[in-house]
Design an enzyme around this catalytic site. Sequence first.
Site: not given
Ligand code: ZN
Length: 172
Positions: A46, A51, A94-95, A136-137, A140
């Site tokens: 995701g 991000q 998380c990235l 989660h996304e 953000h």
């Molecule tokens: Zn994330």
Amino acid sequence: MTKLDIIIAPDPRLKIKCKPVAKVDSKVARLMDNMLETMYAAPGIGLAAPQVGVAQRVIVLDVAKEGDRASPYAMANPELIWVSDEDATYNEGCLSLPDHYADVVRPKTIRVRYLDRENEIRELDAEGLLATCIQHEMDHLDGILFVDHLTALKRNIILRKLLKAKKSVVVG
Ligand SMILES: [Zn+2]
């Protein structure tokens, strides 16, 4: 398609509330395509627009297992219109917080309404990993990272380590 740079925490660009898109036009569709390419390359399941430095309410995801057929979703202005009472716990990463993982509790099943790549209104019932990933996304988009669901102590340990890693210089 273009691979975008992923912002690593701590960074003020990950803490802002993103604006809804007025319409999924060709520009937003291109952003979705580039975000998917960036997510697959990372690799991740995701990615949210902030991000990659874009303060718009756009997320992409694909939780298909390796070897299974790709199952990408691109969503603009996602909103939860129903969540289950029952919770599920996943060990999330998380990235934007590479190499850190922690258990996060969220509703197990959700219904999300969003605009798809063609600017059509869609609704999706999701459970398990897909439901967790969508939430989660979506977090953000409001400047919330998975560490914000942890105790201050656990959060600070992770953020301090990330800050230290950022300041390190790779020599040689
Ligand atoms: Zn994330």
